[in-house]
Write a protein that holds these residues in place. Structure first.
Motif, PDB file in Angstrom:
ATOM      1  N   UNK A 286       6.605  -8.931   5.061  1.00  0.00           N
ATOM      2  CA  UNK A 286       6.071  -9.168   3.719  1.00  0.00           C
ATOM      3  C   UNK A 286       4.834 -10.046   3.779  1.00  0.00           C
ATOM      4  N   UNK A 287       4.912 -11.130   4.544  1.00  0.00           N
ATOM      5  CA  UNK A 287       3.771 -12.041   4.656  1.00  0.00           C
ATOM      6  C   UNK A 287       2.564 -11.383   5.284  1.00  0.00           C
ATOM      7  N   UNK A 288       2.782 -10.545   6.299  1.00  0.00           N
ATOM      8  CA  UNK A 288       1.664  -9.872   6.970  1.00  0.00           C
ATOM      9  C   UNK A 288       0.956  -8.900   6.050  1.00  0.00           C
ATOM     10  N   UNK A 289       1.702  -8.320   5.111  1.00  0.00           N
ATOM     11  CA  UNK A 289       1.122  -7.322   4.199  1.00  0.00           C
ATOM     12  C   UNK A 289       0.313  -7.946   3.062  1.00  0.00           C
ATOM     13  N   UNK A 290       0.342  -9.268   2.950  1.00  0.00           N
ATOM     14  CA  UNK A 290      -0.364  -9.939   1.848  1.00  0.00           C
ATOM     15  C   UNK A 290      -1.850 -10.137   2.137  1.00  0.00           C
ATOM     16  N   UNK A 296       0.674  -2.325  -0.478  1.00  0.00           N
ATOM     17  CA  UNK A 296       1.708  -2.370  -1.508  1.00  0.00           C
ATOM     18  C   UNK A 296       2.958  -1.564  -1.149  1.00  0.00           C
ATOM     19  N   UNK A 297       2.829  -0.341  -0.603  1.00  0.00           N
ATOM     20  CA  UNK A 297       4.037   0.405  -0.232  1.00  0.00           C
ATOM     21  C   UNK A 297       4.884  -0.351   0.797  1.00  0.00           C
ATOM     22  N   UNK A 298       4.238  -0.983   1.777  1.00  0.00           N
ATOM     23  CA  UNK A 298       4.966  -1.736   2.798  1.00  0.00           C
ATOM     24  C   UNK A 298       5.633  -2.967   2.188  1.00  0.00           C
ATOM     25  N   UNK A 299       4.972  -3.598   1.216  1.00  0.00           N
ATOM     26  CA  UNK A 299       5.548  -4.757   0.529  1.00  0.00           C
ATOM     27  C   UNK A 299       6.807  -4.337  -0.222  1.00  0.00           C
ATOM     28  N   UNK A 300       6.722  -3.196  -0.921  1.00  0.00           N
ATOM     29  CA  UNK A 300       7.877  -2.697  -1.669  1.00  0.00           C
ATOM     30  C   UNK A 300       9.031  -2.355  -0.726  1.00  0.00           C
ATOM     31  N   UNK A 301       8.701  -1.810   0.447  1.00  0.00           N
ATOM     32  CA  UNK A 301       9.736  -1.463   1.419  1.00  0.00           C
ATOM     33  C   UNK A 301      10.441  -2.719   1.933  1.00  0.00           C
ATOM     34  N   UNK A 302       9.669  -3.779   2.170  1.00  0.00           N
ATOM     35  CA  UNK A 302      10.254  -5.037   2.641  1.00  0.00           C
ATOM     36  C   UNK A 302      11.181  -5.631   1.584  1.00  0.00           C
ATOM     37  N   UNK A 303      10.758  -5.571   0.326  1.00  0.00           N
ATOM     38  CA  UNK A 303      11.591  -6.083  -0.771  1.00  0.00           C
ATOM     39  C   UNK A 303      12.897  -5.297  -0.872  1.00  0.00           C
TER      40      UNK A 303
END
Length: 364
Positions: A286-290, A296-303
């Motif tokens: 999540x932090x790396x994707x910021x 955004x798709x990778x952030x949603x997947x992490x969540x």
């Protein structure tokens, strides 16, 4: 006679070292559950005996040249004590899960390594009158003392070992929060200077990969991207709260742990630790994707993955006889933060798609 005595002492030393090495291999084996568990307090007491024997070794070598027979007897006593220490350590692993076993192995190995170094440095030096060697002996003895003293800090139960490991998990998650707080928006003056389609850095060729430093990364987020960062920071902060409550919940189970328990209880504790460590991986992702451009798709997947892990954690914790309400409250707080961030990301994705469609329409 001196050389012959020295060779004989070295042979005896080698034999003792091989015996201890073979005994140490026991620690890599899981003791039978039918064996009586040795309390860690007994191991610590035997460690004190190893420490005392190390002191005697030091005293022999600090004075005048010792007799070969005295050295031989001293070796026998020292290594017998060390072997007894190893056998007790093996017995203390009855009912120990992987985490506790790892802690025991590391602590015992340190004692053995320091003991080996003490004997391997002193015995081969039989007959030496080197003053530097005389000064080195107390230092080698002191290292054994420290290793034996550290046994008192080794976890004595599965719960304590796993609780400490989870504390390290919380520290790692806090590090991610610190990194998130270092992300900064682009300064307004740079935006103004870039109104003509380029910035001073671009014109000077400073945006080349070769010219970028670590300090430049994460310092040029848009307002929309900063909103995502703020939401993510909230999620990670709530995650820390969950882990802290999980640690409190686990340490509160000390009375439920039985000395010879190798069943579902210990397995559940180990699963909770693994799930906590998996949360760290998702938080790192999540932090790396910021960093821009945000994924955004990778952030949603992490969540989504974090939510799934929390559901598994809850399922395990609910199987315990007791659990504080504060843990469930922390989980609900995290779920709420994740849900809110997912809604914000859905809105951001919609806005992005509309902007792209508008660009396509204008270009046609």
């Amino acid at each position: 006679m001196g050389r012959a005595e020295k060779e004989r002492l070295n042979q005896i030393l080698s034999s003792h070292l091989n015996t201890i090495h073979d005994t140490f291999q026991l620690l890599d084996q899981t003791p039978a559950s039918s064996l009586d568990k040795v309390s860690w307090e007994e191991v610590v007491k035997m460690g004190d005996q190893v420490s005392k024997q190390a002191t005697i070794v030091g005293m022999i070598w600090v004075g005048e040249k010792p007799e070969a027979k005295a050295i031989e007897e001293n070796m026998a006593t020292f290594f017998n004590t060390l072997q007894g220490f190893l056998l007790l350590s093996h017995g203390s692993k009855v009912g120990a899960g992987p985490t506790l076993s790892s802690c025991i192995h590391a602590s015992v190995k340190q004692v053995v390594d320091c003991s080996f170094k003490l004997m391997m440095e002193t015995v081969p030096s039989y007959g030496s009158s080197n003053k530097d060697f005389k000064l080195m002996v107390p230092q080698l003895t002191g290292v054994v003392w420290e290793a034996c003293s550290a046994l008192k800090k080794t976890p004595a139960t599965n719960i304590t070992a796993i609780g400490r490991a989870m504390t390290q998990v919380a520290v790692l998650v806090k590090d991610v929060i610190r990194e998130m707080k270092e992300l900064k928006p682009a300064t307004s003056n740079l935006k103004d200077e870039a109104s003509n389609g380029s910035s001073p850095k671009e014109e000077n060729g400073l945006l080349n990969d070769d010219n970028l430093s670590d300090d430049d990364l994460g310092n040029d987020l848009s307002a929309e991207e900063m909103k995502v960062v703020q939401s993510a920071t909230g999620v990670v902060s709530e995650t820390v709260a969950v882990i802290k409550e999980l640690i409190r919940t686990i340490t509160g189970l000390l009375k439920q742990e039985k000395p010879n328990d190798t069943g579902d209880f210990v397995d559940s504790l180990e699963k909770l630790l693994k799930l906590s460590q998996e949360i760290v991986k998702q938080i790192d992702e999540l932090g790396a994707c910021l960093y821009p451009p945000q994924e955004l798709p990778a952030i949603k997947a992490a969540l989504k993955n974090i939510t799934s892990i929390i559901d598994q954690v809850l399922s395990i914790v609910e199987s315990f006889k007791s659990c504080p309400e504060t843990f469930f409250q922390a989980c609900n707080g995290l779920r709420g933060s994740i849900k809110q961030m997912e809604l914000e990301l859905d809105g951001a994705c919609t806005t992005e798609i509309e902007a792209k469609m508008q660009d396509v329409a204008l270009s046609t």
